[in-house]
Design a protein around this motif. Structure first.
Motif, PDB file in Angstrom:
ATOM      1  N   GLU A 199       0.843  -1.206   0.000  1.00 21.63           N
ATOM      2  CA  GLU A 199       0.000   0.000   0.000  1.00 21.63           C
ATOM      3  C   GLU A 199       0.875   1.252   0.000  1.00 21.63           C
ATOM      4  O   GLU A 199       0.588   2.231  -0.685  1.00 21.63           O
ATOM      5  CB  GLU A 199      -0.932   0.010   1.216  1.00 21.63           C
ATOM      6  CG  GLU A 199      -1.953  -1.108   1.174  1.00 21.63           C
ATOM      7  CD  GLU A 199      -2.735  -1.223   2.473  1.00 21.63           C
ATOM      8  OE1 GLU A 199      -2.870  -0.207   3.188  1.00 21.63           O
ATOM      9  OE2 GLU A 199      -3.205  -2.338   2.766  1.00 21.63           O
ATOM     10  N   TRP A 211       1.131   4.061  -2.906  1.00 21.36           N
ATOM     11  CA  TRP A 211       1.048   5.500  -2.581  1.00 21.36           C
ATOM     12  C   TRP A 211       2.245   6.240  -3.198  1.00 21.36           C
ATOM     13  O   TRP A 211       2.092   7.285  -3.836  1.00 21.36           O
ATOM     14  CB  TRP A 211       1.027   5.696  -1.053  1.00 21.36           C
ATOM     15  CG  TRP A 211       1.288   7.124  -0.652  1.00 21.36           C
ATOM     16  CD1 TRP A 211       0.394   8.157  -0.641  1.00 21.36           C
ATOM     17  CD2 TRP A 211       2.568   7.684  -0.284  1.00 21.36           C
ATOM     18  NE1 TRP A 211       1.024   9.329  -0.276  1.00 21.36           N
ATOM     19  CE2 TRP A 211       2.351   9.062  -0.051  1.00 21.36           C
ATOM     20  CE3 TRP A 211       3.848   7.153  -0.121  1.00 21.36           C
ATOM     21  CZ2 TRP A 211       3.393   9.916   0.339  1.00 21.36           C
ATOM     22  CZ3 TRP A 211       4.880   8.001   0.263  1.00 21.36           C
ATOM     23  CH2 TRP A 211       4.642   9.364   0.494  1.00 21.36           C
ATOM     24  N   GLU A 224      -3.212   3.118   7.810  1.00 21.20           N
ATOM     25  CA  GLU A 224      -3.886   3.164   6.507  1.00 21.20           C
ATOM     26  C   GLU A 224      -4.293   4.601   6.182  1.00 21.20           C
ATOM     27  O   GLU A 224      -4.124   5.072   5.058  1.00 21.20           O
ATOM     28  CB  GLU A 224      -5.169   2.332   6.526  1.00 21.20           C
ATOM     29  CG  GLU A 224      -4.976   0.946   7.104  1.00 21.20           C
ATOM     30  CD  GLU A 224      -5.073  -0.150   6.064  1.00 21.20           C
ATOM     31  OE1 GLU A 224      -6.070  -0.158   5.347  1.00 21.20           O
ATOM     32  OE2 GLU A 224      -4.119  -0.955   5.990  1.00 21.20           O
ATOM     33  N   ALA A 225      -4.839   5.287   7.191  1.00 18.73           N
ATOM     34  CA  ALA A 225      -5.315   6.663   6.963  1.00 18.73           C
ATOM     35  C   ALA A 225      -4.153   7.579   6.564  1.00 18.73           C
ATOM     36  O   ALA A 225      -4.348   8.544   5.818  1.00 18.73           O
ATOM     37  CB  ALA A 225      -6.013   7.194   8.216  1.00 18.73           C
ATOM     38  N   GLU A 252      -4.030   7.657   3.040  1.00 17.22           N
ATOM     39  CA  GLU A 252      -5.259   8.105   2.356  1.00 17.22           C
ATOM     40  C   GLU A 252      -5.389   9.618   2.296  1.00 17.22           C
ATOM     41  O   GLU A 252      -5.895  10.156   1.323  1.00 17.22           O
ATOM     42  CB  GLU A 252      -6.489   7.502   3.053  1.00 17.22           C
ATOM     43  CG  GLU A 252      -6.664   6.031   2.692  1.00 17.22           C
ATOM     44  CD  GLU A 252      -7.511   5.270   3.699  1.00 17.22           C
ATOM     45  OE1 GLU A 252      -8.123   5.912   4.587  1.00 17.22           O
ATOM     46  OE2 GLU A 252      -7.532   4.020   3.620  1.00 17.22           O
ATOM     47  N   ARG A 253      -4.966  10.308   3.362  1.00 20.55           N
ATOM     48  CA  ARG A 253      -5.025  11.773   3.301  1.00 20.55           C
ATOM     49  C   ARG A 253      -4.076  12.258   2.213  1.00 20.55           C
ATOM     50  O   ARG A 253      -3.109  11.585   1.872  1.00 20.55           O
ATOM     51  CB  ARG A 253      -4.628  12.378   4.659  1.00 20.55           C
ATOM     52  CG  ARG A 253      -5.689  12.227   5.725  1.00 20.55           C
ATOM     53  CD  ARG A 253      -5.316  12.956   7.009  1.00 20.55           C
ATOM     54  NE  ARG A 253      -4.255  12.270   7.750  1.00 20.55           N
ATOM     55  CZ  ARG A 253      -4.472  11.312   8.640  1.00 20.55           C
ATOM     56  NH1 ARG A 253      -5.684  10.923   8.936  1.00 20.55           N
ATOM     57  NH2 ARG A 253      -3.446  10.736   9.259  1.00 20.55           N
ATOM     58  N   ASN A 292     -10.036  15.422   2.093  1.00 24.04           N
ATOM     59  CA  ASN A 292      -9.245  14.625   3.026  1.00 24.04           C
ATOM     60  C   ASN A 292      -7.815  15.168   3.100  1.00 24.04           C
ATOM     61  O   ASN A 292      -6.859  14.522   2.672  1.00 24.04           O
ATOM     62  CB  ASN A 292      -9.257  13.158   2.557  1.00 24.04           C
ATOM     63  CG  ASN A 292      -8.794  12.207   3.646  1.00 24.04           C
ATOM     64  OD1 ASN A 292      -8.670  12.596   4.813  1.00 24.04           O
ATOM     65  ND2 ASN A 292      -8.499  10.970   3.273  1.00 24.04           N
TER      66      ASN A 292
END
Ligand SMILES: [Fe+2]
Ligand SMILES: [Fe+2]
Length: 474
Positions: free
Chosen positions: A31, A35, A175-176, A179-180, A187
Motif C-alpha cells: 500500500e 502511494w 492506513e489513513a 489516504e489523506r 481529506n
C-alpha cells in the motif's frame, strides 16, 4: 548491527522475531509502494540516484552512498540503540523508568502525537512531487530525492510504532496516513503548512529550511518522550533531518549568492532589471522568507494550550533539550511570556509555563532560524551588496492562536485591515512574484551545469565532484 537489505523490510528491530507484526507491516508495504507510485516523485521509476542509505545506525553505517534505482529503493525501520536504564526526565513520572510499552491511560494522546508527526512525512513528499521536472541541476535533483526517500522512511518509522504498539487502531491510523492527501479539499493532511503547495524550487528551499526545522524541534521534543520506542525512533530521524535543513540553507544561500553577484556586477538593485537578468531580486527573497517563516510558526500550535501541558505533565513530549533546562522539569509554578493583542497593540503577558510550551518551542525555533538568516546575510555582504534579510516578527501573518485575530506587519505593528491590504504585496509573495519565479524553473540535467538563477554549491555530495552524475536516467 548491520541491516540486512535482503530482507523484505530492512530493520534493526528484530522484525523476524515477531511474525504477527512482520505480517502486518508486509501487508502495509505494498500500500505504501502504491502511494509512492501515485503521489511520490514524478516519473522516477527507472531513475538511478546517488543516495545515502542507512546500513546501520552507528556513526559508520548510517550514511552509505551508492546509486540506487528508485523503484528498488528499500525503506527500513531503524531505531537508535536503547539507552540502558533510561529514566523519564520531566513531568509527573520524572525519575521513573522509561516505558517500553504504552501506558493505557496515555494511549490516545500518544497515538495522536505519533499520527500528527507521521502525517507530515508523506505530506511533504506529495507537496514536492513535481519539482523533479524543473530541477536546477543534477546535484539539486539528487538532494530532492534524498529528502523524499527519507520522508518516506520517517513515515515508516511512525507506522512501525503504530503497528507495534497500538493494535487495531494503530493499523487503521497507518492506513489513513496513506489516504489523506496534501491540499485535498475532502481529506487534507492534518496541519496547515502541509497543505500549502511547494510550486517551485525557491519554495522548496524555504520549506526545507523553515518547515523541516519545525520537524527538528518536534522530533527533538518527542526524543525526550517517556515512551522509549518513540524516543529511539525520533533520535534516528533527527540525524536524517539535518540534511534536509542543509538542503534548504545551502539552497537559499546559493540563490542569494547568485543574485548578489549579479547586483554587484551590474551595480543595480532594481528588481525589474535583475529579473531581466534572470535572477531573483532580494525583496522577493524576503517575501518568500516571510511566507514560509509565518506558515511554519503556526505549526507549533496555539500559544496557550492545555494539550501541550498534558503532553508534558504526563511525560509524552518534553522540551527541546530538556536535560539542559535549568529548572525542576515539572513547571508547576513557573510562568512564560506570551503575546496578546490588547487595546490594538501587542502586549506580553505571563502564562503558566506548562500551558505555554508551544510558545517556548516556537521561540527556540525562531532563534535557530534567525541564526541561519544571519549566515545568509553574510553571503550578501560578501558580494558587497548592502541588503539584509530578517525573520519577520513572530506575530506576523499568523492563522493560529490569539494573534490570528489581528493583522501584524513584519516589524510587529498591529495594523488595520485596510493598511494590511494596501501593503501585503510588500510583505508576502504576490501572484506576480510566484509567476516570475516559476518562469525561471527550467530543467537542467547536464552534469556540472546549474540554472542561471542559482550558484553552484561549494562542494559536491560525499566529496564527489560537481559534474558527477548524481542522477542517471534510463
Ligand atoms: Fe521527516
Ligand atoms: Fe525532513
Amino acid at each position: 548491527m548491520t541491516i540486512d537489505y535482503a530482507e523484505k523490510i530492512p530493520n534493526n528491530v528484530n522484525l523476524a522475531g515477531n511474525r504477527t507484526l512482520q505480517r502486518a507491516l508486509e501487508h502495509w508495504q505494498p500500500e505504501f509502494q502504491s502511494w509512492w507510485a501515485d503521489v511520490g516523485p514524478e516519473n522516477t521509476r527507472n531513475t538511478d540516484v546517488y543516495l545515502r542509505t542507512a546500513i546501520s545506525v552507528d556513526p559508520k553505517g548510517w550514511a552509505h552512498f551508492d546509486h540506487v534505482r528508485m523503484q528498488d529503493y528499500r525503506w527500513g525501520i531503524f531505531l537508535n540503540p536503547a539507552e540502558p536504564h533510561r529514566r523519564i526526565g520531566f513531568g509527573a513520572h520524572k525519575g521513573e523508568a522509561a516505558w517500553q510499552e504504552v501506558p493505557g491511560e496515555y494511549r490516545a494522546n500518544l497515538r495522536r502525537l505519533i499520527v500528527t508527526q507521521g502525517d507530515t512525512e508523506p505530506a511533504s513528499v506529495e507537496q514536492q512531487r513535481h519539482l523533479g521536472l524543473t530541477c536546477p541541476s543534477l546535484y539539486d535533483l539528487r538532494n530532492l530525492f534524498q529528502v523524499n526517500v527519507e520522508e518516506g522512511r520517517h513515515l515508516w518509522a511512525m507506522v512501525y510504532l503504530l503497528h507495534a504498539y497500538f493494535g487495531r487502531d494503530g493499523r487503521e491510523e497507518a492506513e489513513a496516513l496513506l489516504e489523506r492527501r496534501s491540499g485535498d479539499a475532502d481529506n487534507p493532511r492534518i496541519l496547515g503548512a502541509f497543505n500549502e503547495p511547494t510550486p517551485d524550487w525557491l519554495a522548496f528551499f524555504m520549506f526545507t529550511y523553515f518547515t523541516d526545522r519545525d520537524g527538528k524541534f518536534q522530533l527533538a521534543s518527542l526524543a525526550e518522550s517517556g515512551f522509549d520506542p518513540l524516543a529511539r525512533t525520533t533520535r534516528f530521524m533527527l540525524t536524517e533531518e539535518a540534511h534536509h535543513m542543509f538542503v534548504g540553507e545551502s539552497g537559499v544561500g546559493r540563490v542569494l549568492q547568485r543574485t548578489a553577484e549579479v547586483m554587484a556586477r551590474h551595480k543595480t538593485d532594481d528588481p525589474a532589471v535583475l529579473r531581466g537578468l534572470g535572477v531573483i531580486d532580494l525583496p522577493t527573497m524576503q517575501r518568500y522568507l516571510n511566507f514560509h517563516f509565518s506558515v511554519t510558526m503556526d505549526l507549533f500550535g496555539a500559544d496557550v494550550s492545555s494539550n501541550a501541558a498534558t503532553f508534558y505533565s504526563t511525560g509524552l513530549k518534553g522540551r527541546f533539550e530538556e536535560a539542559k533546562q535549568n529548572d525542576d522539569h515539572l513547571l508547576s509554578d513557573a510562568t512564560y511570556p506570551v503575546l496578546e493583542i490588547r487595546d490594538g497593540t501587542l502586549a506580553t503577558v505571563q502564562a503558566p509555563a506548562l500551558n505555554a510550551l508551544n510558545e517556548k518551542l516556537r521561540d527556540d525555533f525562531v532563534r535557530d532560524s534567525a541564526a541561519g538568516v544571519e549566515r545568509w546575510n553574510r553571503i550578501i555582504a560578501k558580494a558587497g551588496v548592502p541588503y539584509t534579510l530578517h525573520v519577520p516578527h513572530k506575530a506576523f501573518h499568523r492563522r493560529i492562536g490569539p494573534l490570528a485575530a489581528a493583522h501584524v506587519d513584519p516589524d510587529g505593528n498591529v495594523v488595520g485591515a485596510e493598511q494590511w491590504q494596501a501593503n501585503v504585496h510588500r510583505w508576502l509573495p504576490t501572484a506576480e512574484d510566484r509567476a516570475f519565479v516559476a518562469s525561471l524553473m527550467g530543467r537542467v540535467v547536464e552534469p556540472g551545469k546549474f540554472a542561471n538563477w542559482i550558484a553552484p554549491p561549494a562542494r559536491g555530495i560525499n566529496n564527489q565532484p560537481l559534474d558527477f552524475e548524481y542522477v542517471r536516467f534510463s
